[in-house]
Design a protein around this motif. Structure first.
Motif, PDB file in Angstrom:
ATOM      1  N   PHE A  66      71.386  62.706  80.908  1.00  9.90           N
ATOM      2  CA  PHE A  66      70.423  62.246  81.889  1.00  9.90           C
ATOM      3  C   PHE A  66      69.517  61.252  81.161  1.00  9.90           C
ATOM      4  O   PHE A  66      68.864  61.599  80.189  1.00  9.90           O
ATOM      5  CB  PHE A  66      69.597  63.449  82.357  1.00  9.90           C
ATOM      6  CG  PHE A  66      68.968  63.321  83.704  1.00  9.90           C
ATOM      7  CD1 PHE A  66      68.208  62.226  84.042  1.00  9.90           C
ATOM      8  CD2 PHE A  66      69.108  64.331  84.633  1.00  9.90           C
ATOM      9  CE1 PHE A  66      67.610  62.128  85.287  1.00  9.90           C
ATOM     10  CE2 PHE A  66      68.514  64.257  85.876  1.00  9.90           C
ATOM     11  CZ  PHE A  66      67.763  63.149  86.196  1.00  9.90           C
ATOM     12  N   TYR A  67      69.515  60.003  81.608  1.00  8.82           N
ATOM     13  CA  TYR A  67      68.717  58.958  80.980  1.00  8.82           C
ATOM     14  C   TYR A  67      67.607  58.523  81.933  1.00  8.82           C
ATOM     15  O   TYR A  67      67.856  58.321  83.115  1.00  8.82           O
ATOM     16  CB  TYR A  67      69.560  57.725  80.672  1.00  8.82           C
ATOM     17  CG  TYR A  67      70.690  57.961  79.704  1.00  8.82           C
ATOM     18  CD1 TYR A  67      70.534  57.674  78.359  1.00  8.82           C
ATOM     19  CD2 TYR A  67      71.908  58.448  80.146  1.00  8.82           C
ATOM     20  CE1 TYR A  67      71.571  57.871  77.467  1.00  8.82           C
ATOM     21  CE2 TYR A  67      72.955  58.659  79.254  1.00  8.82           C
ATOM     22  CZ  TYR A  67      72.783  58.363  77.924  1.00  8.82           C
ATOM     23  OH  TYR A  67      73.807  58.566  77.044  1.00  8.82           O
ATOM     24  N   ILE A  68      66.410  58.390  81.402  1.00  6.36           N
ATOM     25  CA  ILE A  68      65.295  57.865  82.173  1.00  6.36           C
ATOM     26  C   ILE A  68      64.725  56.698  81.386  1.00  6.36           C
ATOM     27  O   ILE A  68      64.377  56.846  80.208  1.00  6.36           O
ATOM     28  CB  ILE A  68      64.227  58.937  82.434  1.00  6.36           C
ATOM     29  CG1 ILE A  68      64.842  60.068  83.248  1.00  6.36           C
ATOM     30  CG2 ILE A  68      63.019  58.334  83.146  1.00  6.36           C
ATOM     31  CD1 ILE A  68      63.939  61.238  83.471  1.00  6.36           C
ATOM     32  N   GLN A  69      64.684  55.536  82.000  1.00 13.28           N
ATOM     33  CA  GLN A  69      64.215  54.297  81.379  1.00 13.28           C
ATOM     34  C   GLN A  69      64.947  54.029  80.061  1.00 13.28           C
ATOM     35  O   GLN A  69      64.347  53.715  79.049  1.00 13.28           O
ATOM     36  CB  GLN A  69      62.705  54.327  81.167  1.00 13.28           C
ATOM     37  CG  GLN A  69      61.941  54.424  82.460  1.00 13.28           C
ATOM     38  CD  GLN A  69      60.463  54.589  82.260  1.00 13.28           C
ATOM     39  OE1 GLN A  69      60.002  54.979  81.199  1.00 13.28           O
ATOM     40  NE2 GLN A  69      59.703  54.303  83.295  1.00 13.28           N
ATOM     41  N   ASN A  70      66.276  54.181  80.095  1.00  9.66           N
ATOM     42  CA  ASN A  70      67.172  53.907  78.970  1.00  9.66           C
ATOM     43  C   ASN A  70      66.981  54.815  77.763  1.00  9.66           C
ATOM     44  O   ASN A  70      67.486  54.541  76.685  1.00  9.66           O
ATOM     45  CB  ASN A  70      67.092  52.438  78.535  1.00  9.66           C
ATOM     46  CG  ASN A  70      67.645  51.521  79.592  1.00  9.66           C
ATOM     47  OD1 ASN A  70      68.614  51.850  80.265  1.00  9.66           O
ATOM     48  ND2 ASN A  70      67.028  50.370  79.761  1.00  9.66           N
ATOM     49  N   SER A  71      66.266  55.914  77.913  1.00 10.56           N
ATOM     50  CA  SER A  71      66.122  56.897  76.839  1.00 10.56           C
ATOM     51  C   SER A  71      66.842  58.174  77.246  1.00 10.56           C
ATOM     52  O   SER A  71      66.696  58.637  78.380  1.00 10.56           O
ATOM     53  CB  SER A  71      64.647  57.222  76.588  1.00 10.56           C
ATOM     54  OG  SER A  71      63.975  56.084  76.135  1.00 10.56           O
ATOM     55  N   LYS A  72      67.627  58.746  76.313  1.00  6.46           N
ATOM     56  CA  LYS A  72      68.332  59.980  76.613  1.00  6.46           C
ATOM     57  C   LYS A  72      67.297  61.084  76.779  1.00  6.46           C
ATOM     58  O   LYS A  72      66.520  61.368  75.883  1.00  6.46           O
ATOM     59  CB  LYS A  72      69.304  60.321  75.492  1.00  6.46           C
ATOM     60  CG  LYS A  72      70.298  61.389  75.880  1.00  6.46           C
ATOM     61  CD  LYS A  72      71.267  61.704  74.765  1.00  6.46           C
ATOM     62  CE  LYS A  72      72.185  60.546  74.496  1.00  6.46           C
ATOM     63  NZ  LYS A  72      73.192  60.862  73.480  1.00  6.46           N
ATOM     64  N   TYR A  73      67.282  61.678  77.937  1.00  6.38           N
ATOM     65  CA  TYR A  73      66.268  62.659  78.287  1.00  6.38           C
ATOM     66  C   TYR A  73      66.758  64.085  78.069  1.00  6.38           C
ATOM     67  O   TYR A  73      66.053  64.910  77.547  1.00  6.38           O
ATOM     68  CB  TYR A  73      65.858  62.440  79.743  1.00  6.38           C
ATOM     69  CG  TYR A  73      64.634  63.195  80.160  1.00  6.38           C
ATOM     70  CD1 TYR A  73      63.381  62.815  79.706  1.00  6.38           C
ATOM     71  CD2 TYR A  73      64.728  64.271  81.013  1.00  6.38           C
ATOM     72  CE1 TYR A  73      62.252  63.508  80.089  1.00  6.38           C
ATOM     73  CE2 TYR A  73      63.605  64.968  81.399  1.00  6.38           C
ATOM     74  CZ  TYR A  73      62.366  64.582  80.932  1.00  6.38           C
ATOM     75  OH  TYR A  73      61.255  65.268  81.311  1.00  6.38           O
ATOM     76  N   ILE A  74      67.981  64.364  78.500  1.00  4.65           N
ATOM     77  CA  ILE A  74      68.572  65.690  78.356  1.00  4.65           C
ATOM     78  C   ILE A  74      70.080  65.508  78.282  1.00  4.65           C
ATOM     79  O   ILE A  74      70.640  64.603  78.879  1.00  4.65           O
ATOM     80  CB  ILE A  74      68.159  66.622  79.528  1.00  4.65           C
ATOM     81  CG1 ILE A  74      68.644  68.046  79.300  1.00  4.65           C
ATOM     82  CG2 ILE A  74      68.629  66.076  80.850  1.00  4.65           C
ATOM     83  CD1 ILE A  74      68.101  69.043  80.325  1.00  4.65           C
ATOM     84  N   ILE A  75      70.741  66.368  77.525  1.00  6.08           N
ATOM     85  CA  ILE A  75      72.198  66.265  77.393  1.00  6.08           C
ATOM     86  C   ILE A  75      72.796  67.669  77.305  1.00  6.08           C
ATOM     87  O   ILE A  75      72.188  68.566  76.724  1.00  6.08           O
ATOM     88  CB  ILE A  75      72.585  65.408  76.163  1.00  6.08           C
ATOM     89  CG1 ILE A  75      74.071  65.121  76.160  1.00  6.08           C
ATOM     90  CG2 ILE A  75      72.113  66.030  74.869  1.00  6.08           C
ATOM     91  CD1 ILE A  75      74.472  64.016  75.206  1.00  6.08           C
ATOM     92  N   ARG A  98      60.253  67.494  84.173  1.00  3.45           N
ATOM     93  CA  ARG A  98      61.279  68.517  83.954  1.00  3.45           C
ATOM     94  C   ARG A  98      62.608  67.966  84.433  1.00  3.45           C
ATOM     95  O   ARG A  98      62.669  67.252  85.429  1.00  3.45           O
ATOM     96  CB  ARG A  98      60.958  69.800  84.718  1.00  3.45           C
ATOM     97  CG  ARG A  98      59.819  70.586  84.133  1.00  3.45           C
ATOM     98  CD  ARG A  98      59.640  71.848  84.907  1.00  3.45           C
ATOM     99  NE  ARG A  98      58.980  71.498  86.171  1.00  3.45           N
ATOM    100  CZ  ARG A  98      58.533  72.355  87.034  1.00  3.45           C
ATOM    101  NH1 ARG A  98      58.642  73.632  86.818  1.00  3.45           N
ATOM    102  NH2 ARG A  98      57.956  71.962  88.146  1.00  3.45           N
ATOM    103  N   ALA A  99      63.658  68.308  83.713  1.00  5.42           N
ATOM    104  CA  ALA A  99      65.001  67.897  84.122  1.00  5.42           C
ATOM    105  C   ALA A  99      65.978  69.003  83.766  1.00  5.42           C
ATOM    106  O   ALA A  99      65.778  69.748  82.811  1.00  5.42           O
ATOM    107  CB  ALA A  99      65.410  66.598  83.437  1.00  5.42           C
ATOM    108  N   VAL A 100      67.035  69.091  84.566  1.00  2.00           N
ATOM    109  CA  VAL A 100      68.075  70.074  84.291  1.00  2.00           C
ATOM    110  C   VAL A 100      69.399  69.492  84.751  1.00  2.00           C
ATOM    111  O   VAL A 100      69.463  68.745  85.726  1.00  2.00           O
ATOM    112  CB  VAL A 100      67.770  71.433  85.003  1.00  2.00           C
ATOM    113  CG1 VAL A 100      67.746  71.265  86.506  1.00  2.00           C
ATOM    114  CG2 VAL A 100      68.752  72.498  84.575  1.00  2.00           C
TER     115      VAL A 100
END
Length: 104
Positions: A66-75, A98-100
């Motif tokens: 999951f990428y937000i603004q080209n940064s890996k947020y969660i994997i 929060r992300a899932v």
């Protein structure tokens, strides 16, 4: 909400809304990949100043990121998305932040 017409490069879903601000997002899909050697983007959310504000995709074989603004947020761990098996993948994010990612 409408499906864009055209060739294979234009196979996408488009919806219009009045603002670029998004405070929450949930995307779910049943997917079956046939190879493990390609980078796949399952979902891309664009705003007027950023083509890929939010991306859900496979960058490493078998893991969903999951990428937000080209940064890996969660994997997810590698191997969670198998080849040749229908798999349900859901990703959810809110601005708290929060992300899932849920697989099956």
């Amino acid at each position: 909400l409408y499906f864009a017409a055209g060739d294979n490069s234009a196979n996408f879903l488009k919806f219009n809304h009045d603002t670029d601000e998004t405070s929450a997002l949930t995307v779910c899909a049943w997917l079956r990949k046939t190879t493990s050697d390609n980078t796949r983007y399952l979902f891309s959310y664009a705003i007027s100043c950023q083509d890929n504000e939010i991306i859900i995709g496979e960058k490493d074989p078998g893991s969903v990121a999951f990428y937000i603004q080209n940064s890996k947020y969660i994997i997810t761990p590698a191997g969670r998305w198998p080849v040749n098996i229908w798999t349900q993948i859901c990703a959810s994010w809110d601005a708290t932040p929060r992300a899932v990612i849920m697989i099956n």
